[in-house]
Design an enzyme around this catalytic site. Sequence first.
Site, PDB file in Angstrom:
ATOM      1  N   GLU A 179      -0.809  -1.899   5.128  1.00 58.26           N
ATOM      2  CA  GLU A 179       0.100  -1.904   6.288  1.00 58.26           C
ATOM      3  C   GLU A 179       0.032  -0.579   7.031  1.00 58.26           C
ATOM      4  OE1 GLU A 179       3.036  -1.140   8.933  1.00 58.26           O
ATOM      5  OE2 GLU A 179       3.105  -0.068   7.039  1.00 58.26           O
ATOM      6  N   GLU A 180      -0.071   0.528   6.283  1.00 62.65           N
ATOM      7  CA  GLU A 180       0.046   1.857   6.896  1.00 62.65           C
ATOM      8  C   GLU A 180      -1.008   2.110   7.970  1.00 62.65           C
ATOM      9  OE1 GLU A 180       2.505   3.771   6.640  1.00 62.65           O
ATOM     10  OE2 GLU A 180       3.508   3.284   4.764  1.00 62.65           O
ATOM     11  N   ASP A 189       0.802  -1.230   0.000  1.00 62.91           N
ATOM     12  CA  ASP A 189       0.000   0.000   0.000  1.00 62.91           C
ATOM     13  C   ASP A 189       0.834   1.279   0.000  1.00 62.91           C
ATOM     14  OD1 ASP A 189       0.723  -0.890   2.641  1.00 62.91           O
ATOM     15  OD2 ASP A 189      -0.654   0.590   3.497  1.00 62.91           O
ATOM     16  N   HIS A 192       7.909   8.521   4.447  1.00 66.16           N
ATOM     17  CA  HIS A 192       6.705   9.373   4.570  1.00 66.16           C
ATOM     18  C   HIS A 192       7.009  10.838   4.235  1.00 66.16           C
ATOM     19  CE1 HIS A 192       4.215   6.382   7.224  1.00 66.16           C
ATOM     20  NE2 HIS A 192       5.024   5.760   6.387  1.00 66.16           N
TER      21      HIS A 192
HETATM   22 ZN   LIG Z   1       4.985   3.756   6.210  1.00 66.87          ZN
HETATM   23 ZN   LIG Z   2       6.406   1.053   5.358  1.00 65.27          ZN
END
Ligand SMILES: [Zn+2]
Ligand SMILES: [Zn+2]
Length: 390
Positions: free
Chosen positions: A136-137, A79, A362
């Site tokens: 996952e995030e 993702d 990020h």
């Molecule tokens: Zn991340």
């Molecule tokens: Zn990651």
Amino acid sequence: MHGKPSPLNDLQSAMKNWRHDFHRYPEQGFEEHRTSKIVAGLLSDFGLEVHKGVGGTGVVGVLQKGDSEKSIGLRADMDALQITEQNMFEHRSQHEGQMHACGHDGHTAMLLGAAQHLAKSGNFDGTVTFIFQPAEEHGKGALAMMDDGLFERFSADAIYAMHNFPSLPTGSFAMKPGPIMACEDNFEIRIEGKGTHAALPHRGVDPIVIASEIVMALQSIVSRTVDPMSCSVISVTEFLTDGARNILPNEVILKGDTRSFGGDMQNHIEQTMERIVTGTCSAHGARGHFQYSREFAATINTRQETEIAAEVARKIAGPEHVDAACASIMTSEDFGFMLQHKPGCYILIGNGGEGPGGCGLHNPSYDFNDDILSIGAEFWTALVEDQLAV
Ligand SMILES: [Zn+2]
Ligand SMILES: [Zn+2]
């Protein structure tokens, strides 16, 4: 890059093309329809048994050779994030407001490369379960796949996952036994006072002053009630009122985030926060409402699997490029939920210390370092051939 040329080098350009394609079309948690379709198609082309829709948009590929009962699970996340990319290179995001700013495009491409190599020329005896995980995030994808029977339907004696890590030198590896990443909990505190005119505070119960005391008192939990040698953090990230300049509001909402390595510490933080909120509100004649949710489990590596991963990494990258006792990190990772059910290890691979690979995760200028695709894939194939040795 280190040492001898990788046998995965011939797959480098294919992995790079997949990676750039995923980067161009990022998709957020449980919306990875395009990505998972491509992953499933490639796995099927390589000759794997493919299972789509595991936990929503997850994909599992099964590769079996020989007749050994032994098995191993390798996991990549797919993702992207809700970030507007600032890079201007050719493979920049074509999806407005979404971006692969955590390198999951690279993780997916590396695991695909390993699957192709192992299917074609892998020398092993047993079953490899390739786990391509969604979401996952948000910390929801691992649980979704497990709720969909991941570990009942597919075999894995142990599980492994790899994440790129900016600031770690390109193609080096780091891991540690025990907790490597923190758990993440969220909280929301509502302080119910009594609104009044800003000039007549004695006629109300001012929730802003009470909330301010609570913010400060929460900062005393880690500094005054927790062993200085242990790791935890409490952050109040939002302080919300209805915002009229000359009115004291009825209520204030505080929101925030805590990190620790789980267990007694996590319970201590939750219970002490609640006591501070209830006690402070009651002392001032207000009502406090406390909500606490556990979002990510701590990621805790098992000792034996960490040593296995470190030994494989030493073989392919050279011992001087492997830190098998790295520092724990206070960010979180939902592979921790999988490690609650299986022994395994979460491994960091260096994305580079300077230049494009050194930009933090990020960040809108981040990009996965293509130079580590082949060494990452080589790690996976070497781990399989080591653990499922003929
Ligand atoms: Zn991340
Ligand atoms: Zn990651």
